[in-house]
Design a protein around this motif. Structure first.
Motif, PDB file in Angstrom:
ATOM      1  N   ASN A 176      44.816  47.547  32.673  1.00 46.18           N
ATOM      2  CA  ASN A 176      44.189  47.921  31.400  1.00 46.18           C
ATOM      3  C   ASN A 176      43.655  46.724  30.610  1.00 46.18           C
ATOM      4  OD1 ASN A 176      43.346  50.336  30.346  1.00 46.18           O
ATOM      5  ND2 ASN A 176      45.011  50.452  28.836  1.00 46.18           N
ATOM      6  N   ARG A 177      43.497  45.565  31.273  1.00 47.38           N
ATOM      7  CA  ARG A 177      42.889  44.390  30.636  1.00 47.38           C
ATOM      8  C   ARG A 177      41.666  43.977  31.446  1.00 47.38           C
ATOM      9  NH1 ARG A 177      46.672  39.467  29.862  1.00 47.38           N
ATOM     10  NH2 ARG A 177      44.849  38.801  28.658  1.00 47.38           N
ATOM     11  N   PRO A 196      40.756  36.258  32.106  1.00 46.57           N
ATOM     12  CA  PRO A 196      40.571  37.166  30.969  1.00 46.57           C
ATOM     13  C   PRO A 196      39.248  36.909  30.259  1.00 46.57           C
ATOM     14  CG  PRO A 196      42.804  36.320  30.998  1.00 46.57           C
ATOM     15  CD  PRO A 196      42.041  35.540  32.039  1.00 46.57           C
ATOM     16  N   THR A 197      38.593  37.969  29.792  1.00 43.82           N
ATOM     17  CA  THR A 197      37.270  37.836  29.191  1.00 43.82           C
ATOM     18  C   THR A 197      37.070  38.844  28.075  1.00 43.82           C
ATOM     19  OG1 THR A 197      34.895  37.833  29.679  1.00 43.82           O
ATOM     20  CG2 THR A 197      36.224  39.435  30.857  1.00 43.82           C
ATOM     21  N   ALA A 198      36.165  38.506  27.170  1.00 42.73           N
ATOM     22  CA  ALA A 198      35.743  39.446  26.134  1.00 42.73           C
ATOM     23  C   ALA A 198      34.570  40.294  26.602  1.00 42.73           C
ATOM     24  CB  ALA A 198      35.350  38.678  24.871  1.00 42.73           C
ATOM     25  N   LEU A 199      34.027  39.998  27.781  1.00 43.96           N
ATOM     26  CA  LEU A 199      32.918  40.791  28.319  1.00 43.96           C
ATOM     27  C   LEU A 199      33.392  42.208  28.644  1.00 43.96           C
ATOM     28  CD1 LEU A 199      31.364  38.180  30.779  1.00 43.96           C
ATOM     29  CD2 LEU A 199      30.417  38.909  28.570  1.00 43.96           C
ATOM     30  N   ARG A 200      32.488  43.170  28.454  1.00 40.52           N
ATOM     31  CA  ARG A 200      32.783  44.570  28.756  1.00 40.52           C
ATOM     32  C   ARG A 200      31.565  45.222  29.378  1.00 40.52           C
ATOM     33  NH1 ARG A 200      36.908  42.677  27.603  1.00 40.52           N
ATOM     34  NH2 ARG A 200      38.592  43.453  26.280  1.00 40.52           N
ATOM     35  N   PRO A 201      31.756  46.259  30.176  1.00 46.01           N
ATOM     36  CA  PRO A 201      30.600  47.048  30.615  1.00 46.01           C
ATOM     37  C   PRO A 201      29.913  47.672  29.396  1.00 46.01           C
ATOM     38  CG  PRO A 201      32.564  47.598  31.872  1.00 46.01           C
ATOM     39  CD  PRO A 201      33.013  46.763  30.726  1.00 46.01           C
ATOM     40  N   PRO A 202      28.624  47.943  29.471  1.00 45.85           N
ATOM     41  CA  PRO A 202      27.920  48.533  28.328  1.00 45.85           C
ATOM     42  C   PRO A 202      28.300  49.984  28.080  1.00 45.85           C
ATOM     43  CG  PRO A 202      26.464  48.384  30.222  1.00 45.85           C
ATOM     44  CD  PRO A 202      27.718  47.657  30.594  1.00 45.85           C
ATOM     45  N   PHE A 203      28.973  50.603  29.034  1.00 49.23           N
ATOM     46  CA  PHE A 203      29.365  52.008  28.927  1.00 49.23           C
ATOM     47  C   PHE A 203      30.874  52.075  29.119  1.00 49.23           C
ATOM     48  CE2 PHE A 203      29.950  56.352  30.444  1.00 49.23           C
ATOM     49  CZ  PHE A 203      29.042  57.075  29.674  1.00 49.23           C
ATOM     50  N   GLY A 208      42.659  54.528  32.637  1.00 47.69           N
ATOM     51  CA  GLY A 208      43.315  53.231  32.588  1.00 47.69           C
ATOM     52  C   GLY A 208      43.532  52.642  33.964  1.00 47.69           C
ATOM     53  N   HIS A 209      42.894  53.218  34.996  1.00 49.86           N
ATOM     54  CA  HIS A 209      43.085  52.754  36.364  1.00 49.86           C
ATOM     55  C   HIS A 209      42.344  51.441  36.589  1.00 49.86           C
ATOM     56  CE1 HIS A 209      39.449  55.151  36.136  1.00 49.86           C
ATOM     57  NE2 HIS A 209      39.009  54.651  37.286  1.00 49.86           N
ATOM     58  N   ASP A 210      42.781  50.688  37.588  1.00 52.60           N
ATOM     59  CA  ASP A 210      42.102  49.447  37.942  1.00 52.60           C
ATOM     60  C   ASP A 210      40.664  49.774  38.342  1.00 52.60           C
ATOM     61  OD1 ASP A 210      44.459  48.203  37.439  1.00 52.60           O
ATOM     62  OD2 ASP A 210      44.888  47.630  39.507  1.00 52.60           O
ATOM     63  N   TYR A 211      39.751  48.885  37.944  1.00 50.89           N
ATOM     64  CA  TYR A 211      38.333  49.224  38.068  1.00 50.89           C
ATOM     65  C   TYR A 211      37.522  47.943  38.180  1.00 50.89           C
ATOM     66  CZ  TYR A 211      34.069  51.927  36.982  1.00 50.89           C
ATOM     67  OH  TYR A 211      32.845  52.568  37.032  1.00 50.89           O
ATOM     68  N   VAL A 212      36.653  47.862  39.180  1.00 54.42           N
ATOM     69  CA  VAL A 212      35.770  46.715  39.365  1.00 54.42           C
ATOM     70  C   VAL A 212      34.326  47.184  39.246  1.00 54.42           C
ATOM     71  CG1 VAL A 212      35.015  44.900  40.958  1.00 54.42           C
ATOM     72  CG2 VAL A 212      37.428  45.574  40.886  1.00 54.42           C
TER      73      VAL A 212
END
Length: 368
Positions: A176-177, A196-203, A208-212
Motif C-alpha cells: 500500500n505504499r 519510495p516516491t511521491a509520484l502517482r499514476p494519474p488515475f 490495496g493489492h500490490d500493483y506495477v
C-alpha cells in the motif's frame, strides 16, 4: 531501497556502459533512464545498432512486424487521410517520426505524389537512417532527415508505433505504499530496485493489492513540444494502448512493459540489453491531455480497425491475393491489431475546424 529480481549475467558493451552510469548515479537509476540507454545509446542501443528489427518472419533475423511491413494497403489507406489533412490545413509537407524500415514513407510518397513537396524523417538511429535512404532512393528529391525538430514546422505529422518506444517510469505499489522502480547492480547483474516516491499514476488504482504500472512523462513532453513547434497542420499517431480508465484498471497489476525479439515476447527488460525491443502500451488519455493543454486540438480517436476501414482499406480488394486478405484481417480484426491499436489525431493550435475521414464512424474521443 529494495531489490526485487534475481540478476541476469551482464554482457559487455552496452551493459558495461549502463553499469557505469548506475555507479556514477550512486547505485540506482530510474527505469526511464535505463530504457533510454538500452534503446538509443549510439552504436549499442537496440534502435541504434545494426540488427534487422523489422520483418514478417523470424527466419529473416527480424524481431517484430509493424503494419507497413504487413501490407502496402496500410500506407495507402493512411495516405487518403493524410491527403485530406494536407488540403484541410493548407500544407504540403509530411513529418514522420521513427520511420523504421522506411516502408510507410515509401507507401505514403507513392500514393500521394505531387500532394507532398517535402518528406521529413525524424529518427535518432543512424543505422535505420541508412536503410531508409536506400529504400527511398526513388524519392530522394523530396527527402530530408533530421535528428531533432526545428523551432517551427508545418505539415502533417505521422507516427506509427513511436509513442510505445518512448522511455517510461515504473511505479510499484507494495504494501500500500508507492515506489519508483528503478535499476541497480547486484554482483554481475542488473536488478530492479524500489525507492519510495511521491509520484502517482494519474488515475487512482482501486484496491490495496500490490500493483506495477507505468507513467509516461516523455511521451507527454513530446506532445507539448509538438504543440509548440507545429505552426500549421495535423498529427496522426498510431499505437497500441488504452484510455486512462482501462490503462490503470485494478486487474492490470503487472503493467504493460514488454520486450520483443525473434517474434517472441518476454517481460524481462533487464536481460540481453540492446538485443531486444522494450516497449510499454500508450496511455492515450495522458497523450490527449498533454497535447490539448499545450494548445493542440484533439480531432479524433478510434481503433485502428475502424480508422482503416473509414479510410477505404478494403477498396479495390476484390482480386486481392489470399496473403493480402490474411494481412488485412490482422490489421482490422478485434482479436488481432484492430482493437488493441488505436489512432489519435490532433490539429495544430489555431487551425481550421474539420472532421477527419478516419473518424467519420466510430469516433471514441468521448472515452479519453
Amino acid at each position: 531501497m529494495t531489490q526485487t529480481t534475481n540478476p541476469p549475467i551482464l554482457p559487455t558493451g552496452l551493459a558495461d556502459h549502463i553499469a557505469k552510469a548506475i555507479d556514477a548515479a550512486g547505485g540506482w537509476i530510474g527505469f526511464d533512464r535505463f530504457m533510454e540507454m538500452a534503446l538509443y545509446t549510439p552504436g549499442w542501443g537496440y534502435y541504434a545498432n545494426a540488427s534487422r528489427k523489422f520483418g514478417l518472419m523470424p527466419q529473416s533475423g527480424s524481431d517484430f512486424a509493424t503494419a507497413p511491413e504487413m501490407s502496402t494497403h496500410f500506407g495507402r489507406a493512411l495516405a487518403r487521410q493524410v491527403k485530406e489533412a494536407l488540403a484541410a490545413t493548407g500544407t504540403t509537407e509530411i513529418w514522420e517520426f521513427g520511420a523504421g524500415s522506411g516502408a510507410l514513407a515509401h507507401q505514403l510518397l507513392d500514393a500521394l505524389g505531387d500532394s507532398v513537396t517535402r518528406y521529413h524523417i525524424v529518427d535518432l538511429s543512424g543505422s535505420l537512417r541508412e536503410r531508409q535512404q536506400v529504400r527511398l532512393q526513388a524519392f530522394a528529391g523530396k527527402m530530408n532527415w533530421v535528428a531533432e525538430l526545428p523551432a517551427q514546422m508545418r505539415g502533417v505529422v505521422v507516427g506509427n508505433e513511436v509513442l510505445d518506444a518512448m522511455p517510461v517510469k515504473l511505479l510499484a505499489r507494495i504494501g500500500n505504499r508507492w515506489h519508483e522502480r528503478g535499476v541497480a547492480r547486484f554482483q554481475e547483474g542488473f536488478v530492479h530496485a524500489d525507492s519510495p516516491t511521491a509520484l502517482r499514476p494519474p488515475f487512482e488504482v482501486e484496491g490495496g493489492h500490490d500493483y506495477v504500472t507505468e507513467i509516461h512523462p516523455q511521451a507527454e513532453g513530446f506532445m507539448r513540444t509538438l504543440a509548440d513547434r507545429l505552426g500549421a497542420g495535423a498529427a496522426f499517431l498510431l499505437d497500441y494502448g488504452f484510455p486512462e480508465h482501462e490503462y490503470y484498471h485494478p486487474q492490470r497489476s503487472m503493467g504493460t512493459l514488454m520486450c520483443h525479439r525473434g517474434h517472441l515476447a518476454d517481460a524481462d527488460a533487464l536481460a540481453d540489453v540492446g538485443d531486444k525491443d522494450i516497449t510499454a502500451h500508450v496511455n492515450f488519455t495522458g497523450v490527449a491531455l498533454a497535447g490539448q493543454e499545450a494548445g493542440l486540438q484533439v480531432v479524433g480517436y478510434t481503433s485502428q480497425g475502424r480508422f482503416l476501414l473509414n479510410c477505404g482499406l478494403l477498396e479495390g480488394m476484390e482480386n486481392a491475393s489470399l496473403q493480402d486478405r490474411v494481412m488485412l484481417q490482422k490489421l482490422v480484426n478485434e482479436h488481432e491489431m484492430g482493437e488493441l491499436f488505436k489512432v489519435i489525431a490532433f490539429g495544430a493550435k489555431g487551425g481550421p475546424a474539420w472532421e477527419p475521414l478516419g473518424f467519420a464512424a466510430g469516433d471514441r474521443s468521448h472515452t479519453l
